[in-house]
Scaffold this motif. Structure first.
Motif, PDB file in Angstrom:
ATOM      1  N   THR A 106       0.827  -1.207   0.000  1.00 21.48           N
ATOM      2  CA  THR A 106       0.000   0.000   0.000  1.00 21.48           C
ATOM      3  C   THR A 106       0.861   1.256   0.000  1.00 21.48           C
ATOM      4  OG1 THR A 106      -1.685  -1.200   1.262  1.00 21.48           O
ATOM      5  CG2 THR A 106      -1.875   1.190   1.202  1.00 21.48           C
ATOM      6  N   GLY A 152       0.787   4.002  -2.970  1.00 20.57           N
ATOM      7  CA  GLY A 152       0.440   5.345  -2.508  1.00 20.57           C
ATOM      8  C   GLY A 152       1.529   6.349  -2.819  1.00 20.57           C
ATOM      9  N   ALA A 199       1.483   7.112  -6.502  1.00 26.95           N
ATOM     10  CA  ALA A 199       0.340   7.966  -6.830  1.00 26.95           C
ATOM     11  C   ALA A 199       0.609   9.409  -6.436  1.00 26.95           C
ATOM     12  CB  ALA A 199      -0.908   7.442  -6.118  1.00 26.95           C
ATOM     13  N   CYS A 230       1.399  10.612   1.613  1.00 21.46           N
ATOM     14  CA  CYS A 230       2.342   9.487   1.652  1.00 21.46           C
ATOM     15  C   CYS A 230       2.265   8.765   2.998  1.00 21.46           C
ATOM     16  CB  CYS A 230       3.765   9.980   1.411  1.00 21.46           C
ATOM     17  SG  CYS A 230       4.189  10.293  -0.308  1.00 21.46           S
ATOM     18  N   SER A 285      -0.809   6.639   3.318  1.00 20.42           N
ATOM     19  CA  SER A 285      -0.752   5.343   2.631  1.00 20.42           C
ATOM     20  C   SER A 285      -0.104   4.283   3.524  1.00 20.42           C
ATOM     21  CB  SER A 285       0.009   5.470   1.313  1.00 20.42           C
ATOM     22  OG  SER A 285       1.382   5.760   1.524  1.00 20.42           O
ATOM     23  N   PRO A 320      -5.476   5.103  -5.548  1.00 22.25           N
ATOM     24  CA  PRO A 320      -4.114   5.384  -6.023  1.00 22.25           C
ATOM     25  C   PRO A 320      -3.859   4.889  -7.441  1.00 22.25           C
ATOM     26  CG  PRO A 320      -4.057   4.531  -3.782  1.00 22.25           C
ATOM     27  CD  PRO A 320      -5.459   4.360  -4.274  1.00 22.25           C
ATOM     28  N   MET A 369      -2.429   7.082 -10.393  1.00 24.62           N
ATOM     29  CA  MET A 369      -1.183   6.632 -10.988  1.00 24.62           C
ATOM     30  C   MET A 369      -1.327   6.415 -12.488  1.00 24.62           C
ATOM     31  SD  MET A 369       1.063   3.412  -9.611  1.00 24.62           S
ATOM     32  CE  MET A 369      -0.061   2.183 -10.230  1.00 24.62           C
TER      33      MET A 369
END
Length: 312
Positions: free
Chosen positions: A107, A111, A114, A139, A142, A194, A198
């Motif tokens: 994750t 994250g 993203a 960040c 995430s 995300p 992304m």
């Protein structure tokens, strides 16, 4: 990839004895991925701290977060899978901890990528504005989200060793509705949002819709499209495996070979990112400069031992 001699011990942890052929394939692959990920990301972290003035990195926070998650995965998770193949399983409490950490690092990785894509699209550097603080908090969120969703299966005792994934994972044996609710919540919050960022932010950036404050190809963010592309490639088997699980009302997992492939490919992504960083010329020169300086410092300095006077 099939397994043999599966048993269940007194603690409910499934163990397996891999055949020698399977071990001869998996052990070198996992060892190479562990070494590549640990050394590559460790070196990348050192370069980003020690040599940060030798290359341009406007969006340093998501890069640092991504590199840290890849390094941690290589050191803790891949090594755990390698040990599980060699010894035949994982036991509590390491079993539950590995499951929690794997979801946390996965994750945190998606994250961080993203956030990097969003920062690059908006042109928000990691210092100097209120938006940069929001990006840094994203960040960190995430990581926190990964810990929360990784802890839920541990709390509800849904964890046991999966020989095909080579580590402890979530197994569903009672309620399809529980599985559906958990997977949909975890993936929609931790993965799907995300994933959309992304996917679309780099496309908009490439289309010229970005407010990027740095058009220079010298910035480390120039490697973002490659990072996204290889992340999607490496995690495709994992996504397919989870989709197969969702489609089976009897709660049976996806095929063994697919679960093994999903773990191997996810581990590969951790080792590929440092190589991708080095496609940026300035970062590559900073890495070579660090290695060359360390090599020169290890060489003995010449010492004057004697002098001879020459007569004309």
């Amino acid at each position: 990839m099939s397994t043999v001699n599966e048993t269940v011990n007194g603690t409910g942890v499934e163990e397996t004895a891999w055949s020698q052929t399977e071990k001869s394939v998996l052990v070198p692959i996992l060892s190479a991925e562990m070494v590549l990920g640990a050394l590559g990301n460790g070196l990348a972290l050192i370069v980003k701290v020690v040599r940060r003035n030798q290359f341009q990195c406007i969006y340093w926070f998501p890069f640092a977060s991504l590199t840290l998650s890849d390094f941690s995965c290589s050191v803790l998770i891949i090594s755990g899978s390698l040990l599980a193949v060699l010894t035949g399983g994982q036991r509590s409490p390491w079993c539950e901890l590995v499951s929690l950490l794997k979801f946390t690092f996965m994750t945190a990785s998606i994250g961080s990528i993203a956030v990097l894509c969003v920062q690059r699209f908006l042109g928000v550097p990691s210092t100097g504005s209120g938006l940069s603080v929001i990006m840094a908090l994203a960040c960190l969120a995430s990581w926190l989200t990964g810990i929360i969703f990784g802890a839920v299966p541990v709390i509800y005792d849904w964890i046991k060793y999966d020989p095909s994934e080579m580590l402890c994972a979530v197994f569903w044996e009672s309620s399809y509705s529980d599985m559906l609710v958990y997977i949909l919540c975890a993936f929609s919050i931790s993965i799907f949002i995300p994933f959309l960022l992304m996917l679309f932010c780099p496309l908009l950036t490439s289309a010229g819709c970005s407010k990027n404050c740095s058009r220079s190809q010298d910035d480390l963010s120039s490697v973002t499209p490659l990072i996204v592309m290889f992340y999607l490639l490496c995690y495709t088997p994992f996504a397919v495996s989870e989709l197969i699980l969702l489609g089976r009302l009897d709660l049976s997992p996806s095929p063994d070979w697919l679960r093994t492939l999903s773990s191997v490919m996810a581990y590969l992504d951790c080792g590929l990112n440092p190589i991708i960083y080095c496609t940026n010329q300035d970062f590559r020169e900073a890495v070579l400069g660090l290695i060359w300086t360390s090599r020169k410092s290890s060489l003995p300095e010449p010492v004057l031992t004697s002098m001879r006077k020459l007569e004309a």
